[in-house]
Design an enzyme around this catalytic site. Structure first.
Site, PDB file in Angstrom:
ATOM      1  N   ARG A 113       0.851  -1.193   0.000  1.00 10.74           N
ATOM      2  CA  ARG A 113       0.000   0.000   0.000  1.00 10.74           C
ATOM      3  C   ARG A 113       0.885   1.241   0.000  1.00 10.74           C
ATOM      4  O   ARG A 113       2.091   1.151   0.082  1.00 10.74           O
ATOM      5  CB  ARG A 113      -0.965  -0.012   1.187  1.00 10.74           C
ATOM      6  N   ASN A 151      -5.432   6.776   4.870  1.00 10.66           N
ATOM      7  CA  ASN A 151      -5.143   6.030   6.095  1.00 10.66           C
ATOM      8  C   ASN A 151      -3.678   6.217   6.436  1.00 10.66           C
ATOM      9  O   ASN A 151      -2.803   5.917   5.626  1.00 10.66           O
ATOM     10  CB  ASN A 151      -5.424   4.535   5.915  1.00 10.66           C
ATOM     11  N   GLU A 152      -3.433   6.763   7.612  1.00  6.57           N
ATOM     12  CA  GLU A 152      -2.076   6.943   8.107  1.00  6.57           C
ATOM     13  C   GLU A 152      -1.161   7.562   7.050  1.00  6.57           C
ATOM     14  O   GLU A 152      -0.201   6.925   6.581  1.00  6.57           O
ATOM     15  CB  GLU A 152      -1.523   5.611   8.615  1.00  6.57           C
ATOM     16  N   GLU A 314      -7.576   3.277  16.044  1.00  3.24           N
ATOM     17  CA  GLU A 314      -7.135   1.881  16.078  1.00  3.24           C
ATOM     18  C   GLU A 314      -6.465   1.653  17.424  1.00  3.24           C
ATOM     19  O   GLU A 314      -5.397   2.201  17.686  1.00  3.24           O
ATOM     20  CB  GLU A 314      -6.134   1.597  14.948  1.00  3.24           C
ATOM     21  N   TRP A 322       3.078  -9.423  10.797  1.00  2.00           N
ATOM     22  CA  TRP A 322       2.719  -9.313   9.383  1.00  2.00           C
ATOM     23  C   TRP A 322       3.099 -10.576   8.617  1.00  2.00           C
ATOM     24  O   TRP A 322       3.916 -11.377   9.096  1.00  2.00           O
ATOM     25  CB  TRP A 322       3.425  -8.131   8.724  1.00  2.00           C
ATOM     26  N   GLU A 364      -1.886  -9.009   6.665  1.00  2.60           N
ATOM     27  CA  GLU A 364      -2.076  -8.834   8.111  1.00  2.60           C
ATOM     28  C   GLU A 364      -2.799  -9.988   8.797  1.00  2.60           C
ATOM     29  O   GLU A 364      -3.479  -9.784   9.795  1.00  2.60           O
ATOM     30  CB  GLU A 364      -2.793  -7.509   8.359  1.00  2.60           C
TER      31      GLU A 364
HETATM   32  C1  GAL Z   1      -2.083   0.489  11.189  1.00  2.00           C
HETATM   33  C2  GAL Z   1      -2.919   0.630   9.938  1.00  2.00           C
HETATM   34  C3  GAL Z   1      -3.916  -0.507   9.774  1.00  2.00           C
HETATM   35  C4  GAL Z   1      -3.235  -1.807  10.025  1.00  2.00           C
HETATM   36  C5  GAL Z   1      -2.635  -1.803  11.419  1.00  2.00           C
HETATM   37  C6  GAL Z   1      -1.984  -3.104  11.825  1.00  2.00           C
HETATM   38  O1  GAL Z   1      -0.888   1.161  11.090  1.00  2.00           O
HETATM   39  O2  GAL Z   1      -3.623   1.838   9.908  1.00  2.00           O
HETATM   40  O3  GAL Z   1      -4.453  -0.460   8.476  1.00  2.00           O
HETATM   41  O4  GAL Z   1      -2.264  -1.970   9.062  1.00  2.00           O
HETATM   42  O5  GAL Z   1      -1.664  -0.786  11.477  1.00  2.00           O
HETATM   43  O6  GAL Z   1      -0.815  -3.369  11.132  1.00  2.00           O
END
Ligand code: GAL
Length: 682
Positions: A113, A151-152, A314, A322, A364
Site C-alpha cells: 500500500r 489512512n495513516e 485503532e 505481518w 495482516e
Molecule cells: C495500522 C494501519 C492498519 C493496520 C494496522 C496493523 O498502522 O492503519 O491499516 O495496518 O496498522 O498493522
C-alpha cells in the site's frame, strides 16, 4: 474541541470493520455483537477503492450501502475512510506516473500500500473524483457521521521522488526563495560547486556518491514533503466540507515528514491516532528501567499536543505481526483494558479497536483483532466487555475533561527534520526526550509534549512551570527572545548540548555556542568532544553526588557571568574538573544548561533541583504506576495505571471516591496486575 464536534455525551467505543473481507451472512451477527459489546462506532472502507470504482468512472455502492444499513439497524454510527492509501490496480496500470519512486529511482509497484505520490496531478484528480462520488453518495446517509482522509498519511514511507514530486519541489523552492541567488545562499551551493544557474536544474535531492546529499536542500525537502502531504489532505477535506453539513473530517496518524500541528489546525476537525503499545520496537527497549508499553504514553502526549483531546481510531486488541511473522506477544490478561485507559488518560474521547476479526487473508493475517479467525468467544472479547461496562459508568463524567500538566518537553519540526540527516546530534533529541519522559513518569509528574514554532507566544509557554528543550541545534534570535521572556516571567528551562548553533537553513552560525541563548544561560562552550564508541564513558558528578556516565557528547562550559552557578563537573578525561551543568537565575526564572546528552539518571538529578509541583500530598505510588490527571470545571480525575504484571501497593493519603465503584477509599491499597483506578474528590 473534539467533544463539540462529535456531539457525544460520554466517551465512546467502537471498532474497525472490513465487510469486504467477509461473507455477507456474517455481517448482521457481527454488528449485533458490536452493539452488545456497547460499541457506538464502526469505521469502514479505507482500503476499498476497487469495490467503489471497479472500472475508471464506474461507481458502485451496493456492498457498503448494505453494510452501512445493517450497522444502522444496530444503532452503530459509521465513519468512512477515503480509500486513497491503496489505489486500484487498473489505476496504477493505466497511469504509472501516480506511483511513488524511491530516492535511488526505483518505482514502487502494486502489491502493498501507499505506493502513490502526492504531487501527481492525475492522482490528485482521481482521488478527488472518488472522494466526491463517495461523499455525494453518503452525505445524507443518517448513519454516516464522519470521514477519515486516506489512512495513516506517510506511514510506511514518507519520502517521494516521482517526477511530479521533483517538479513540484522546483516550484516550491521558487516560491520560497524567489531568486536563484537566494536559493544558492540558503543551500550553501558554493560548497563543492553545486551552484544552480537555472531553475530547471533544481530538484529534490538525487542519488549521490556515498549517499551524501546537500544537507540544507535535504532539510527543505522534508518541509516540502510535509507541505505536499497537507496539500493532498486538503484536496479531500475541501471536497468533504463543501458537500456535507454535519459530517466531520479527520485523519489518523502520526508519521514522518508531516507537520501534524499544521494539519490539525488547518485541515481537519480533530486528530485521530492509532495506538499500538506493544509495538515491537517499543517493547524491545533495552535501556535501564525500560518503560516498554508505558512508553506509548509519550506518543499519546505528543498527539495531545496537536490540538488537545483526540480520538483513537485503532486501539491494539491482540498480538501483532505481518505476512511471515508474528512479532508481538499476546496482550496479557488486563493489558487491552489498561491500554484503552492509557489512551483515555491522555485525552482520547473515543476508542475504536483494530479490528473486529483477524483477517484470514493478506499481509495482516497475524495482526490480531478482537475476534479470532474462528469467531468463538475468547478472553480479549470478555475483557473488552468488562471495559465497556466500566466506560459506561465513568465515560460521561470523564468526557470533555482535559489532561493537566505543569511541565512540558519542547519539540519542533525544524530540528527533528534537520537531525534526521545530521543524525549524530539528531539522535540525541530522541534519547534526551525519552530520558526526561521516563524521569517524569517514574516521579508521577504529568507532562505535555509541546511544539514550538514561529507562532508560539510567551502566553502559550507560561502555562508551564518547567520546560525541557534538549538539543535545539536550530535556534533563531526570535526563539531565543521568546524563551528569554518565558524565563524572565518566572519559568524554568533546561537545555542540553549542541543547542543554538544553526540557523533555519541548517547552516551553523559564526557565534560561540550556544548562540543566541548564551546570554540567557550565561555560559559559552569553551571546548567539546564527541564521545567515541570505543572510549571509556566519561563521567559527571552533579550536585556533588555520585557519578553518572556522560555518553554521546561532552561540552566544557565556561561561565561568562558571576551569577552562574556551577552544579556539576566532569570527573575524568582531559576535562576533569571542568563545568558540565550550570544554572542561572534570570528575571523571575531560571535557565539550566547541561553540556551533554541526558540519560534517565541525569534527568532524575536535575529534576530534583527543579522541584516541580507533584501529587505527593495525595498519593504514595510505586514506580510501575503512571499517574494521569484529567480535569473539567467540576472535577479532577486521577487516573492510575499499573503497568506491572504483579500486584503493587499504594497509599491514598486523603479520602477519595473510586469512580468505578462509588466507594470512598483511603489509606493503604493494592493495585492488581495491569489494574486501573480512577479517583476523584467527592
Ligand atoms: C495500522 C494501519 C492498519 C493496520 C494496522 C496493523 O498502522 O492503519 O491499516 O495496518 O496498522 O498493522
Amino acid at each position: 474541541m473534539i467533544n463539540k464536534i462529535i456531539n457525544e455525551e460520554k466517551i465512546t467505543l467502537g471498532v474497525c470493520y472490513y465487510p469486504e473481507h467477509w461473507p455477507e451472512d456474517l455481517w448482521e451477527d457481527d454488528f449485533k455483537r458490536m452493539k452488545e459489546l456497547g460499541f457506538t462506532y464502526v469505521r469502514m472502507s479505507e482500503f476499498a477503492w476497487t469495490i467503489f470504482e471497479p472500472k475508471e468512472g464506474h461507481f458502485e455502492f451496493d456492498l457498503f450501502d448494505k453494510a452501512i444499513a445493517l450497522a444502522g439497524k444496530y444503532n452503530l454510527k459509521v465513519i468512512l475512510g477515503t480509500p486513497t492509501a491503496t489505489p486500484p490496480v487498473w489505476l496504477t496500470e493505466k497511469y504509472p506516473e501516480v506511483l511513488n519512486v524511491s530516492h535511488n529511482g526505483v518505482q514502487f509497484k502494486h502489491g502493498s500500500r501507499r505506493h502513490y505520490n502526492y504531487n501527481s496531478k492525475k492522482y490528485q484528480e482521481l482521488s478527488a473524483t472518488i472522494v466526491t462520488e463517495m461523499v455525494t453518495h453518503y452525505r445524507d446517509n443518517p448513519y454516516v457521521v464522519g470521514w477519515q482522509i486516506d489512512n495513516e498519511l506517510n506511514c510506511e514511507i514518507s519520502e517521494f521522488y516521482a517526477e511530479a514530486d521533483h517538479m513540484a519541489f522546483k516550484n516550491w523552492a521558487k516560491e520560497k526563495y524567489q531568486s536563484l541567488d537566494a536559493l544558492n545562499e540558503a543551500w550553501g551551493t558554493v560548497f563543492w560547486n553545486q551552484t544552480y544557474t537555472s531553475w530547471d536544474q533544481v530538484s529534490l535531492t538525487l542519488p549521490t556518491v556515498n549517499d551524501t546529499s546537500n544537507p540544507h536542500q535535504a532539510l527543505d525537502e522534508k518541509r516540502f514533503f510535509s507541505d505536499s502531504t497537507i496539500n493532498f489532505a486538503k484536496i479531500q477535506a475541501d471536497i468533504i466540507r463543501k458537500l456535507t453539513k454535519d459530517q466531520w473530517v479527520t485523519t489518523n496518524g502520526m508519521f514522518g515528514h508531516l507537520d501534524n500541528h499544521q494539519l490539525t489546525e488547518d485541515i481537519i476537525d480533530f486528530y485521530a491516532y492509532d495506538s499500538y503499545p506493544n509495538f515491537s520496537k517499543v517493547i524491545k527497549d533495552t535501556s535501564s528501567k525500560p518503560l516498554r508499553d508505558r512508553k506509548w504514553s509519550l506518543n499519546l502526549s505528543t498527539v495531545r499536543g496537536f490540538g488537545g483531546n483526540f480520538a483513537i481510531f485503532e486501539q491494539q486488541s491482540g498480538p501483532g505481526g505481518w505476512v511471515n511473522r508474528l512479532e508481538q506477544p499476546a496482550p496479557k490478561p488486563g493489558q487491552v483494558k489498561l491500554w484503552s485507559y492509557q489512551s483515555i488518560a491522555h485525552g482520547s474521547e473515543m476508542v475504536l479497536y483494530f479490528r473486529w476479526r483477524t483477517a484470514t487473508k493478506g499481509t495482516e493475517m497475524y495482526w490480531h483483532g478482537i475476534n479470532d479467525y474462528h469467531n468463538l468467544p475468547n478472553r480479549r472479547i470478555a475483557e473488552i466487555e468488562t471495559f465497556s461496562k466500566e466506560i459506561e459508568k465513568v465515560g460521561p463524567a470523564l468526557y470533555g475533561s482535559t489532561y493537566q500538566a505543569k511541565v512540558a518537553i519542547l519539540t519542533d519540526y525544524q530540528n527533528s527534520w534537520d537531525g534526521e540527516m545530521d543524525k549524530w546530534y539528531g539522535n540525541f533529541i530522541g534519547q534526551s526526550k525519552e530520558a526526561w519522559f521516563k524521569a517524569f513518569q517514574y516521579n508521577h509528574i504529568p507532562v505535555d509534549l509541546t511544539n514550538i514554532n514561529k507562532k508560539t507566544t510567551v502566553d502559550h509557554l507560561s502555562k508551564y512551570d518547567i520546560l525541557i528543550y534538549p538539543h535545539a541545534a536550530i535556534l533563531t534570535k526570535e526563539t531565543a527572545k521568546l524563551l528569554t521572556n518565558y524565563v524572565e516571567q518566572g519559568g524554568k528551562i533546561v537545555f542540553g548540548c549542541r543547542t543554538g548553533y544553526k540557523d533555519l537553513t541548517g547552516q551553523p552560525y559564526q557565534k560561540a555556542f550556544p548562540g543566541y541563548i548564551a546570554d540567557l544561560v550565561g555560559i559559552t562552550v569553551s571546548d567539546f568532544t564527541l564521545v567515541g564508541a570505543y572510549e571509556a564513558a566519561p563521567k559527571v558528578s552533579l550536585f556533588n553526588k555520585d557519578e553518572q556516565e556522560a555518553l554521546g557528547f561532552n561540552e566544557i562550559l565556561h561561565a561568562d557571568n558571576d551569577d552562574v552557578e556551577i552544579l556539576g563537573h566532569f570527573t575524568n578525561d582531559y576535562y576533569a574538573g571542568e563545568p558540565a551543568l550550570t544554572k542561572r537565575n534570570h528575571g523571575k526564572g531560571t535557565a539550566y544548561y547541561f553540556g551533554g546528552v541526558f540519560s534517565y539518571e541525569i534527568a532524575e538529578k536535575i529534576l530534583a533541583d527543579l522541584k516541580p509541583d507533584d501529587y505527593s500530598e495525595y498519593f504514595d505510588l510505586p514506580e510501575s504506576v503512571e499517574l494521569a490527571v484529567r480535569k473539567n470545571d467540576e472535577k479532577t480525575f486521577f487516573i492510575l495505571l499499573n503497568y506491572a504484571s504483579d500486584a503493587q501497593p499504594m497509599k491514598l493519603k486523603q479520602p477519595m471516591i473510586d469512580c468505578l465503584t462509588d466507594e470512598e477509599v483511603t489509606g493503604s491499597l493494592t493495585l492488581t496486575a495491569y489494574d486501573v483506578k480512577i479517583y476523584s474528590f467527592s
